[in-house]
Design an enzyme around this catalytic site. Sequence first.
Site, PDB file in Angstrom:
ATOM      1  N   GLY A 219      -3.254 -19.109 -27.698  1.00  6.11           N
ATOM      2  CA  GLY A 219      -1.848 -19.395 -27.430  1.00  6.11           C
ATOM      3  C   GLY A 219      -1.461 -19.589 -25.982  1.00  6.11           C
ATOM      4  CB  ALA A 220      -2.951 -18.602 -22.736  1.00  9.22           C
ATOM      5  N   GLY A 231     -15.193 -16.394  -7.450  1.00 12.50           N
ATOM      6  CA  GLY A 231     -14.812 -17.687  -8.002  1.00 12.50           C
ATOM      7  C   GLY A 231     -14.208 -17.522  -9.387  1.00 12.50           C
ATOM      8  CG  ASP A 252     -10.224  -1.349  -0.792  1.00 16.98           C
ATOM      9  OD1 ASP A 252     -10.450  -1.436  -2.013  1.00 16.98           O
ATOM     10  OD2 ASP A 252      -9.298  -0.661  -0.318  1.00 16.98           O
ATOM     11  CG  ASP A 258      -2.328  -6.548  -7.857  1.00 18.02           C
ATOM     12  OD1 ASP A 258      -2.725  -6.781  -9.018  1.00 18.02           O
ATOM     13  OD2 ASP A 258      -2.321  -5.412  -7.357  1.00 18.02           O
TER      14      ASP A 258
HETATM   15  O1  RIB Z   1      -4.061  -3.801  -8.720  1.00 15.26           O
HETATM   16  C1  RIB Z   1      -4.148  -2.847  -7.702  1.00 15.26           C
HETATM   17  C2  RIB Z   1      -2.977  -1.934  -7.752  1.00 15.26           C
HETATM   18  O2  RIB Z   1      -2.975  -1.298  -9.010  1.00 15.26           O
HETATM   19  C3  RIB Z   1      -3.060  -0.858  -6.695  1.00 15.26           C
HETATM   20  O3  RIB Z   1      -2.069  -1.029  -5.711  1.00 15.26           O
HETATM   21  C4  RIB Z   1      -2.950   0.392  -7.481  1.00 15.26           C
HETATM   22  O4  RIB Z   1      -1.646   0.868  -7.554  1.00 15.26           O
HETATM   23  C5  RIB Z   1      -3.500  -0.017  -8.843  1.00 15.26           C
HETATM   24  O5  RIB Z   1      -3.178   0.792  -9.888  1.00 15.26           O
END
Ligand code: RIB
Length: 320
Positions: A219-220, A231, A252, A258
């Site tokens: 469905g997406a 990648g 890190d 996000d």
């Molecule tokens: O996706 C990373 C975020 O989700 C971090 O900032 C932390 O809060 C994690 O749970």
Amino acid sequence: MTSRRPIFSLGSINADFHVRVDRRPEPGETLIGRDFRALGGGKAANVALLAMRLGHPAHLFGRVGNDALAEQALAPLRLAGVDLSGVSPVDGCATAVSMISVPPDGDKGIVLAPNANDRWDEDGIAALEANIAGAPEGAVLVLDCEVPAEVAARAAAAAGRRRLTRVLDPSPAERVDDALLAEADFVLPNSAEAEALTGIAIDDAASGARAARRLIDRGAGAACVKLPGGGSVLAERGRLSLVRAPQVDVTDTTGAGDAFAGAFAVALAEGRDPVEAVRFATAAASHVVTGYGSQPAYPDREDVERLLAGVQAEPLDPPD
Ligand code: RIB
């Protein structure tokens, strides 16, 4: 002006506690860490912050506790100019907390206490729907699933009625069903989420392509599956593309996904083609992994443009 279209970001707002470790702890062991940092975090908060860094107004929707941790989470966003009018405190509840340990290879481990992120009531959901209904033309909604499934589903549906572009971060995958996928114009799983959603183990571009197509079948509108070695594969109806990430030194990985989602939304808001949007998002995420902590490592536009030249995209043949 298209370059200033706003990003609406719905999902988690967390207080992050980072520590570096030399290795992962054994069961029952107390391991000594270092470089402790208390930071703002959470998926939706990170998306909103990145949108501001890239020059777009950002509106954040979520919940915090009525406690000191809320300030830890919100202060950097306020400073960056994120619109926090869609963030409400929940009485008698703690702000969400992420305990993050970062080993030398940068592949972080997170323990999340969702706390206020999960505390929505009917009035709050209705207010969210009203905000989305009043969104300016061309706004892009980015949503994650670290809020109750009903909140994500109703926000996505409201955004569909308003004809906004909807970008879904399907995390955690167990909160994602076909109805939500069908409301997503773009879904951006990492390899573990893609496997959880499709049952296909992702170990190369071909398996990524199969999973991405499966998500479209479910469905997406389009699916961008991130590959374990860096990648991603973007599947749109009638087109498959492989986007390669540049080589960087990883410190890190926290918040890289996000940043990918936020930069992808910004690029779409600027009218870029989806493949170009994935290139832009890849450059942003590649910058983030070079620094310690998510928000302090977030790039501005110059940082993204600098890496963008090293991000290659190519058409991909359909998998068997
Ligand atoms: O996706 C990373 C975020 O989700 C971090 O900032 C932390 O809060 C994690 O749970």
